[in-house]
Design an enzyme around this catalytic site. Structure first.
Site, PDB file in Angstrom:
ATOM      1  N   VAL A   1     -26.241  -6.964 -22.911  1.00 46.22           N
ATOM      2  CA  VAL A   1     -26.478  -6.902 -21.820  1.00 46.22           C
ATOM      3  C   VAL A   1     -25.933  -8.041 -20.261  1.00 46.22           C
ATOM      4  O   VAL A   1     -24.707  -8.607 -19.547  1.00 46.22           O
ATOM      5  CB  VAL A   1     -27.380  -6.973 -21.299  1.00 46.22           C
TER       6      VAL A   1
ATOM      7  N   ARG B   1     -41.195  -1.060 -21.726  1.00 46.15           N
ATOM      8  CA  ARG B   1     -40.555  -2.286 -21.121  1.00 46.15           C
ATOM      9  C   ARG B   1     -41.700  -3.185 -21.792  1.00 46.15           C
ATOM     10  O   ARG B   1     -41.519  -4.654 -22.268  1.00 46.15           O
ATOM     11  CB  ARG B   1     -39.806  -2.475 -20.167  1.00 46.15           C
TER      12      ARG B   1
ATOM     13  N   HIS C   1     -40.834  -3.877 -12.254  1.00 41.50           N
ATOM     14  CA  HIS C   1     -39.553  -2.876 -12.905  1.00 41.50           C
ATOM     15  C   HIS C   1     -40.034  -2.444 -14.090  1.00 41.50           C
ATOM     16  O   HIS C   1     -40.068  -2.571 -15.808  1.00 41.50           O
ATOM     17  CB  HIS C   1     -38.565  -4.265 -13.382  1.00 41.50           C
TER      18      HIS C   1
ATOM     19  N   VAL D   1     -33.918 -12.223 -16.656  1.00 42.37           N
ATOM     20  CA  VAL D   1     -33.302 -10.422 -17.131  1.00 42.37           C
ATOM     21  C   VAL D   1     -34.537 -10.037 -17.768  1.00 42.37           C
ATOM     22  O   VAL D   1     -34.289  -8.730 -17.710  1.00 42.37           O
ATOM     23  CB  VAL D   1     -32.382 -10.046 -16.875  1.00 42.37           C
TER      24      VAL D   1
ATOM     25  N   ARG E   1     -29.292   2.708  -9.634  1.00 45.76           N
ATOM     26  CA  ARG E   1     -29.593   3.796 -10.256  1.00 45.76           C
ATOM     27  C   ARG E   1     -29.786   4.479  -8.668  1.00 45.76           C
ATOM     28  O   ARG E   1     -29.433   5.802  -8.821  1.00 45.76           O
ATOM     29  CB  ARG E   1     -30.632   3.740 -11.324  1.00 45.76           C
TER      30      ARG E   1
HETATM   31  N1  LIG Z   1     -34.104  -6.967 -15.654  1.00 43.68           N
HETATM   32  C1  LIG Z   1     -34.025  -5.477 -16.276  1.00 43.68           C
HETATM   33  O1  LIG Z   1     -32.441  -4.612 -15.364  1.00 43.68           O
HETATM   34  C2  LIG Z   1     -32.998  -5.660 -17.305  1.00 43.68           C
HETATM   35  C3  LIG Z   1     -31.763  -4.847 -18.263  1.00 43.68           C
HETATM   36  C4  LIG Z   1     -31.745  -4.530 -19.228  1.00 43.68           C
HETATM   37  C5  LIG Z   1     -31.795  -5.075 -20.000  1.00 43.68           C
HETATM   38  N2  LIG Z   1     -33.395  -6.426 -20.292  1.00 43.68           N
HETATM   39  C6  LIG Z   1     -33.888  -6.586 -20.545  1.00 43.68           C
HETATM   40  O2  LIG Z   1     -32.801  -8.303 -20.788  1.00 43.68           O
HETATM   41  C7  LIG Z   1     -32.863  -8.263 -22.398  1.00 43.68           C
HETATM   42  C8  LIG Z   1     -31.618  -8.405 -23.472  1.00 43.68           C
HETATM   43  O3  LIG Z   1     -31.323  -6.872 -23.648  1.00 43.68           O
HETATM   44  P1  LIG Z   1     -29.879  -6.591 -24.616  1.00 43.68           P
HETATM   45  O4  LIG Z   1     -29.610  -5.403 -24.313  1.00 43.68           O
HETATM   46  O5  LIG Z   1     -28.528  -7.402 -23.891  1.00 43.68           O
HETATM   47  O6  LIG Z   1     -30.399  -7.190 -26.070  1.00 43.68           O
HETATM   48  P2  LIG Z   1     -29.435  -7.368 -26.962  1.00 43.68           P
HETATM   49  O7  LIG Z   1     -30.483  -7.609 -28.190  1.00 43.68           O
HETATM   50  O8  LIG Z   1     -28.265  -7.197 -27.594  1.00 43.68           O
HETATM   51  O9  LIG Z   1     -29.009  -8.892 -26.496  1.00 43.68           O
HETATM   52  C9  LIG Z   1     -30.641 -10.238 -26.782  1.00 43.68           C
HETATM   53  C10 LIG Z   1     -29.175 -11.305 -27.247  1.00 43.68           C
HETATM   54  O10 LIG Z   1     -30.401 -12.205 -26.852  1.00 43.68           O
HETATM   55  C11 LIG Z   1     -30.910 -13.262 -27.862  1.00 43.68           C
HETATM   56  N3  LIG Z   1     -31.475 -14.222 -28.613  1.00 43.68           N
HETATM   57  C12 LIG Z   1     -33.053 -14.311 -29.065  1.00 43.68           C
HETATM   58  N4  LIG Z   1     -33.341 -14.958 -29.606  1.00 43.68           N
HETATM   59  C13 LIG Z   1     -32.852 -16.343 -28.484  1.00 43.68           C
HETATM   60  C14 LIG Z   1     -32.769 -17.285 -28.078  1.00 43.68           C
HETATM   61  N5  LIG Z   1     -33.704 -18.124 -28.111  1.00 43.68           N
HETATM   62  N6  LIG Z   1     -32.099 -17.829 -27.776  1.00 43.68           N
HETATM   63  C15 LIG Z   1     -30.604 -17.759 -26.925  1.00 43.68           C
HETATM   64  N7  LIG Z   1     -29.988 -16.094 -27.392  1.00 43.68           N
HETATM   65  C16 LIG Z   1     -31.831 -15.302 -28.213  1.00 43.68           C
HETATM   66  C17 LIG Z   1     -30.373 -12.172 -29.291  1.00 43.68           C
HETATM   67  O11 LIG Z   1     -29.844 -13.056 -30.407  1.00 43.68           O
HETATM   68  C18 LIG Z   1     -28.989 -11.358 -28.558  1.00 43.68           C
HETATM   69  O12 LIG Z   1     -27.939 -11.591 -29.054  1.00 43.68           O
HETATM   70  C19 LIG Z   1     -34.405  -7.421 -23.385  1.00 43.68           C
HETATM   71  O13 LIG Z   1     -35.456  -8.147 -22.589  1.00 43.68           O
HETATM   72  C20 LIG Z   1     -34.436  -6.208 -22.361  1.00 43.68           C
HETATM   73  O14 LIG Z   1     -35.224  -5.540 -22.289  1.00 43.68           O
HETATM   74  C21 LIG Z   1     -33.228  -6.146 -18.851  1.00 43.68           C
END
Ligand SMILES: NC(=O)c1ccc[n+]([C@@H]2O[C@H](COP(=O)([O-])OP(=O)(O)OC[C@H]3O[C@@H](n4cnc5c(N)ncnc54)[C@H](O)[C@@H]3O)[C@@H](O)[C@H]2O)c1
Length: 311
Positions: free
Chosen positions: A16, A91, A178, A121, A154
């Site tokens: 993301v 979630r 959410h 997020v 969506r």
């Molecule tokens: N609010 C929304 O609408 C929405 C939509 C999609 C995803 N999300 C959430 O966003 C988050 C990320 O999703 P994603 O698909 O990108 O996951 P992802 O695993 O591809 O990316 C997450 C990244 O966070 C990094 N990370 C972990 N701990 C960290 C820290 N302490 N400092 C810096 N970086 C750190 C990881 O190394 C990884 O690269 C998840 O919690 C997901 O559920 C929310």
């Protein structure tokens, strides 16, 4: 180098995070800093985007880092660090792991960018927004959860598919938590170019759109075995742009309520005006009885999540 462009930092350069950077760079919204704990990875992604800029003709500076010095003085910081759900997970199951990660990130971010707007997020979204609000000590106008922007796009996409009409003419919003179960799509307020949805579709088709919207994220996770990123990135970029360009966009976001909608002390999705100051106004729309009951149930679900947070 002197720069007068806005500065946006993205903490968590995973799927993301880098998709958000992609949308923002393509629209030349701001200089970008990508931060992640995975060594060197954000530098690689920043360089890749930098190399795309001449083709797109966009003058933005994109930096990657494993630390926070480069983020100093950001106008907006997007917090996406954490783990994402796998097929079959909710979630809400991410709460403990992500609360620890988000807390650490917020402590760094607030030190380096004390005047930034924070867009949260990481899931579970409403609990992480609440945690960020509490840990940052920022005014509630500057702590904004990304939920309704995604759920609403969506909803709009499914309306466009069902009616057979341009996405540009579709309008609809989703408020509440959410989560698949407790989000509150509001079809009564949805319209296509000013024509209420109820004039265009029979009730059973509207119900089907609402059901598909609720499972909008889950459907994708089941299809590709991982959490969505194109639409989430676009939703975040829409919010960032509204803030840095002071657009006063009306977008449902998770914000700390202090009496609005009859609720206090909880972060949950409601329609807000986003501009330079972050949340510049919370819009209170009159909900009918079933909508109010659904929103109340949604608030109760978020309060349950908050109870599990160790603050
Ligand atoms: N609010 C929304 O609408 C929405 C939509 C999609 C995803 N999300 C959430 O966003 C988050 C990320 O999703 P994603 O698909 O990108 O996951 P992802 O695993 O591809 O990316 C997450 C990244 O966070 C990094 N990370 C972990 N701990 C960290 C820290 N302490 N400092 C810096 N970086 C750190 C990881 O190394 C990884 O690269 C998840 O919690 C997901 O559920 C929310």
């Amino acid at each position: 180098m002197m720069t007068h462009r806005p500065k946006v930092s993205i903490i968590g350069a995973g799927m993301v995070g880098h998709t958000t950077a992609h949308w923002l760079a393509a629209e030349e919204v701001a200089d970008l800093v990508l931060v992640d704990i995975v060594e060197k990875m954000p530098m690689g992604k920043a360089l890749d985007l930098t190399q795309a800029a001449p083709i797109r003709g966009v003058d933005v500076r994109i930096t990657g880092s494993n630390g926070y010095d480069e983020t100093a003085g950001s106008d907006v910081v997007v917090i996406i660090a954490g783990v994402a759900r796998k097929p079959g997970m909710t979630r809400e199951q991410l709460l403990d792991t992500n609360a620890g990660i988000v807390r650490g990130v917020v402590e760094q971010v607030t030190r380096h960018s004390p005047n930034a707007c924070l867009i949260v997020v990481t899931n579970p979204l409403d609990a992480m927004t609440y945690l960020t609000y509490k840990v940052s000590g920022f005014p509630r106008q500057r702590v904004i959860g990304e939920s309704g922007a995604l759920d609403s796009t969506r909803f709009r996409a499914f309306i466009a598919l069902e009616v057979g009409v341009s996405v540009e003419d579709t309008h609809g919003m989703v408020i509440g938590a959410h989560t698949d179960k407790d989000m509150v799509p509001l079809p009564r307020f949805a319209h296509v170019g000013g024509v209420p949805l109820a004039y265009l579709l029979p009730p059973d088709r509207i119900d089907a759109i609402v059901a598909r919207t609720r499972r909008g994220g889950a459907e994708i996770t089941e299809l590709m075995g991982a959490s969505a990123f194109f639409a989430p990135g676009a939703a975040i970029a829409q919010m960032v742009e509204a803030i840095v360009r002071d657009k006063k966009r009306l977008i449902p976001c998770s914000v700390f309520l202090d009496g609005e909608y009859g609720e206090r002390g909880v972060c949950i999705g409601v329609p807000v005006l986003l501009g330079r100051g972050g949340v510049e106004r919370i819009i209170e729309v009159p909900l009918n009885e079933p909508e109010r009951a659904a929103f109340k149930a949604s608030v109760a679900a978020v309060r349950e999540q908050l109870g599990a947070l160790k603050l």
